[in-house]
Design a protein around this motif. Sequence first.
Motif, PDB file in Angstrom:
ATOM      1  N   ILE A 175      -3.828  -2.411  -8.675  1.00  0.00           N
ATOM      2  CA  ILE A 175      -5.152  -2.205  -8.176  1.00  0.00           C
ATOM      3  C   ILE A 175      -6.095  -0.780  -7.874  1.00  0.00           C
ATOM      4  O   ILE A 175      -7.511  -1.242  -7.559  1.00  0.00           O
ATOM      5  N   GLY A 176      -5.378  -0.028  -8.035  1.00  0.00           N
ATOM      6  CA  GLY A 176      -6.472   1.376  -7.192  1.00  0.00           C
ATOM      7  C   GLY A 176      -5.687   2.519  -6.324  1.00  0.00           C
ATOM      8  O   GLY A 176      -4.117   1.904  -5.809  1.00  0.00           O
ATOM      9  N   THR A 177      -6.342   3.540  -6.128  1.00  0.00           N
ATOM     10  CA  THR A 177      -5.535   4.182  -5.609  1.00  0.00           C
ATOM     11  C   THR A 177      -6.262   4.294  -3.705  1.00  0.00           C
ATOM     12  O   THR A 177      -7.391   3.728  -3.213  1.00  0.00           O
ATOM     13  N   SER A 178      -5.426   3.963  -3.153  1.00  0.00           N
ATOM     14  CA  SER A 178      -5.556   4.487  -2.254  1.00  0.00           C
ATOM     15  C   SER A 178      -6.018   5.650  -1.061  1.00  0.00           C
ATOM     16  O   SER A 178      -6.289   5.894  -0.111  1.00  0.00           O
TER      17      SER A 178
ATOM     18  N   ALA B  56       0.580  -0.883   0.396  1.00  0.00           N
ATOM     19  CA  ALA B  56      -0.106  -0.190   0.370  1.00  0.00           C
ATOM     20  C   ALA B  56       1.090   1.610  -0.044  1.00  0.00           C
ATOM     21  O   ALA B  56       0.403   2.298   0.158  1.00  0.00           O
ATOM     22  N   ALA B  57       1.888   0.688  -0.586  1.00  0.00           N
ATOM     23  CA  ALA B  57       3.057   1.976  -0.945  1.00  0.00           C
ATOM     24  C   ALA B  57       3.644   2.731  -1.816  1.00  0.00           C
ATOM     25  O   ALA B  57       4.823   2.791  -1.812  1.00  0.00           O
ATOM     26  N   ALA B  58       3.232   1.751  -2.430  1.00  0.00           N
ATOM     27  CA  ALA B  58       3.359   2.979  -4.014  1.00  0.00           C
ATOM     28  C   ALA B  58       3.111   4.110  -3.903  1.00  0.00           C
ATOM     29  O   ALA B  58       2.082   4.722  -4.205  1.00  0.00           O
ATOM     30  N   TRP B  59       4.000   4.695  -4.274  1.00  0.00           N
ATOM     31  CA  TRP B  59       3.504   6.548  -4.537  1.00  0.00           C
ATOM     32  C   TRP B  59       3.829   6.954  -5.847  1.00  0.00           C
ATOM     33  O   TRP B  59       4.646   6.672  -6.937  1.00  0.00           O
ATOM     34  N   LEU B  60       2.046   6.759  -7.054  1.00  0.00           N
ATOM     35  CA  LEU B  60       2.318   6.539  -8.163  1.00  0.00           C
ATOM     36  C   LEU B  60       1.453   7.692  -8.716  1.00  0.00           C
ATOM     37  O   LEU B  60       1.024   8.375  -7.910  1.00  0.00           O
ATOM     38  N   PRO B  61       1.863   8.562  -9.073  1.00  0.00           N
ATOM     39  CA  PRO B  61       3.066   8.128 -10.600  1.00  0.00           C
ATOM     40  C   PRO B  61       3.508   8.568 -10.266  1.00  0.00           C
ATOM     41  O   PRO B  61       4.987   8.120 -11.371  1.00  0.00           O
ATOM     42  N   LEU B  62       4.449   9.735  -9.521  1.00  0.00           N
ATOM     43  CA  LEU B  62       6.036  10.489  -9.795  1.00  0.00           C
ATOM     44  C   LEU B  62       6.842   9.942  -8.780  1.00  0.00           C
ATOM     45  O   LEU B  62       7.685   9.251  -9.604  1.00  0.00           O
ATOM     46  N   THR B  63       6.709   9.719  -7.929  1.00  0.00           N
ATOM     47  CA  THR B  63       7.797   8.880  -6.765  1.00  0.00           C
ATOM     48  C   THR B  63       8.321   7.883  -6.867  1.00  0.00           C
ATOM     49  O   THR B  63       9.972   8.234  -7.170  1.00  0.00           O
ATOM     50  N   HIS B  64       7.587   7.087  -7.027  1.00  0.00           N
ATOM     51  CA  HIS B  64       8.212   5.947  -7.911  1.00  0.00           C
ATOM     52  C   HIS B  64       8.015   4.999  -8.941  1.00  0.00           C
ATOM     53  O   HIS B  64       7.254   4.292  -9.376  1.00  0.00           O
ATOM     54  N   ALA B  65       7.806   6.829 -10.009  1.00  0.00           N
ATOM     55  CA  ALA B  65       8.091   6.401 -11.455  1.00  0.00           C
ATOM     56  C   ALA B  65       8.506   6.157 -12.479  1.00  0.00           C
ATOM     57  O   ALA B  65       8.847   3.929 -13.101  1.00  0.00           O
ATOM     58  N   ASP B  66       9.737   5.544 -11.449  1.00  0.00           N
ATOM     59  CA  ASP B  66      11.564   4.803 -12.193  1.00  0.00           C
ATOM     60  C   ASP B  66      10.999   3.100 -11.810  1.00  0.00           C
ATOM     61  O   ASP B  66      11.177   2.151 -12.513  1.00  0.00           O
ATOM     62  N   TYR B  67      10.216   2.669 -10.754  1.00  0.00           N
ATOM     63  CA  TYR B  67       9.965   1.605 -10.320  1.00  0.00           C
ATOM     64  C   TYR B  67       9.037   0.945 -11.267  1.00  0.00           C
ATOM     65  O   TYR B  67       8.675  -0.736 -11.596  1.00  0.00           O
ATOM     66  N   TRP B  68       7.849   2.244 -10.796  1.00  0.00           N
ATOM     67  CA  TRP B  68       6.310   1.501 -12.237  1.00  0.00           C
ATOM     68  C   TRP B  68       7.142   1.039 -13.330  1.00  0.00           C
ATOM     69  O   TRP B  68       7.336   0.328 -13.743  1.00  0.00           O
TER      70      TRP B  68
END
Length: 74
Positions: free
Chosen positions: A46-49, A24-36
């Motif tokens: 599965i959506g935005t929390s 529940a800690a994926a910061w998208l679309p910017l902070t973790h963009a490289d990992y994504w």
Amino acid sequence: MTALQVEIGPMWTGVAGGSVDATAAAWLPLTHADYWAKDKAQVDDIGTSMTGVMSGLVVPSYVPIDSIEDLKTQ
């Protein structure tokens, strides 16, 4: 269920590799963009929390600074 606190890199590696079921800690679309960009073929979004949240640095109000640069002198 076991909850783990891990750094961002191992979190994404675990989810993409299947050793971690979810995060529940994926910061998208910017902070973790490289990992994504690297792992999106192996990960289901599965959506935005949360919405309207920010990431940043904070200090108590009694600290007399106006910028990050001011921290160098404190």
